[in-house]
Design an enzyme around this catalytic site. Structure first.
Site, mmCIF file in Angstrom:
data_model
loop_
_atom_site.group_PDB
_atom_site.id
_atom_site.type_symbol
_atom_site.label_atom_id
_atom_site.label_comp_id
_atom_site.label_asym_id
_atom_site.label_seq_id
_atom_site.Cartn_x
_atom_site.Cartn_y
_atom_site.Cartn_z
ATOM 1 N N THR A 84 0.833 -1.204 0.000
ATOM 2 C CA THR A 84 0.000 0.000 0.000
ATOM 3 C C THR A 84 0.864 1.249 0.000
ATOM 4 O O THR A 84 2.095 1.175 -0.047
ATOM 5 C CB THR A 84 -0.976 -0.034 1.196
ATOM 6 O OG1 THR A 84 -1.916 1.028 1.081
ATOM 7 C CG2 THR A 84 -0.240 0.093 2.522
ATOM 8 N N ASN A 85 0.226 2.396 -0.009
ATOM 9 C CA ASN A 85 0.894 3.694 0.086
ATOM 10 C C ASN A 85 0.510 4.330 1.410
ATOM 11 O O ASN A 85 -0.558 4.031 1.951
ATOM 12 C CB ASN A 85 0.414 4.626 -1.027
ATOM 13 C CG ASN A 85 1.160 4.442 -2.328
ATOM 14 O OD1 ASN A 85 1.660 3.361 -2.611
ATOM 15 N ND2 ASN A 85 1.224 5.488 -3.105
#
Ligand code: CTP
Ligand code: CA
Length: 222
Positions: free
Chosen positions: A33-34
């Site tokens: 994810t970010n």
């Protein structure tokens, strides 16, 4: 009550936003994810709704309540976000891309949980580049007016202006990643064809209202 008294600068406009991170499946229990809390995007969705717009918020996984009067479409991966946005972009007057979209998805996700190997041999992940949602919306004939975001660690003006040109969008909002990440306040700089327009450092909702006011003043009339 303050919301009620915001000027209705986006009355009758349809606004589509993305917010939050995306989440790319490695296996049923692991993701790539970010970093994004979603707070700036949610504040903008709220500010746009306060300004009288019909707001649709395509959101990656975040721990935030949906702002009053906003329609939220929950997604996980960049591919899901891309599909949800492209299905709605044609009907929007304004698209604001705030999401921290994962640039790469996992090309070889496992349907079963990966197990640790004795000896510490890590799994071999393969990546595939995700579609650029903002660039695709910007390229739609008769599509919405587009505003992007650029969180950079350095050379903010150069990177933001290069990104604005590459994606073919009228405006991009820059901020310094090391200052905006997990912060209560936002210090935003709007970049357009005329140059840089810095906004004061202020709480994210106030920054969002200031940005909505700027956008409303630049959005082409229908
Ligand atoms: N964006 C998008 N779809 C992607 C990647 C980015 O819609 N697949 C949008 C973001 O929501 C943001 C803008 O594009 O509004 C800039 O995102 P950013 O990650 O800074 O730019 P990239 O083009 O991905 O470049 P890089 O990460 O290499 O700096
Ligand atoms: Ca990126």
């Amino acid at each position: 009550l303050i919301a009620f008294f915001q000027p209705k600068t986006l009355a009758g406009r349809r606004v589509l936003l993305t917010a939050g991170p995306t989440s790319e499946t490695i296996d049923p229990v692991r993701v790539l994810t970010n970093r994004s809390s979603g707070r700036m995007g949610y504040a903008l969705a709220r500010a746009a709704a306060e300004a009288g717009a019909a707001v649709t918020l395509v959101s990656g996984p975040v721990a935030l309540p949906c702002p009053d009067g906003v329609e939220r479409i929950a997604v996980r991966s960049a591919a899901d976000m891309h599909a949800a946005v492209m299905a709605r972009a044609g009907g929007a007057d304004l698209f604001i891309a705030v999401a921290a979209v994962a640039d790469w998805g996992i090309a070889n996700p496992s349907s079963l949980k990966l197990k640790k190997q004795p000896g510490g041999q890590p799994p071999q992940l393969e990546f595939v580049q995700n579609p650029d949602i903002l660039a695709e919306v910007a390229a739609l004939p008769g599509g919405p007016w587009c505003v992007g975001f650029a969180a950079e660690t350095d050379h903010l003006a150069e990177h933001a202006q290069a990104k604005r040109a590459r994606k073919g969008i009228p405006a991009i909002v820059g901020n310094l990643a090391q200052e905006s990440m997990d912060a209560e306040d936002a210090e935003l700089v709007i970049f357009d064809e005329t140059g840089a327009h810095p906004l004061a450092r202020q709480p994210k909702l106030h920054a969002a209202r200031a940005l909505v006011a700027w956008i409303a003043g630049h959005l082409p009339p229908r």
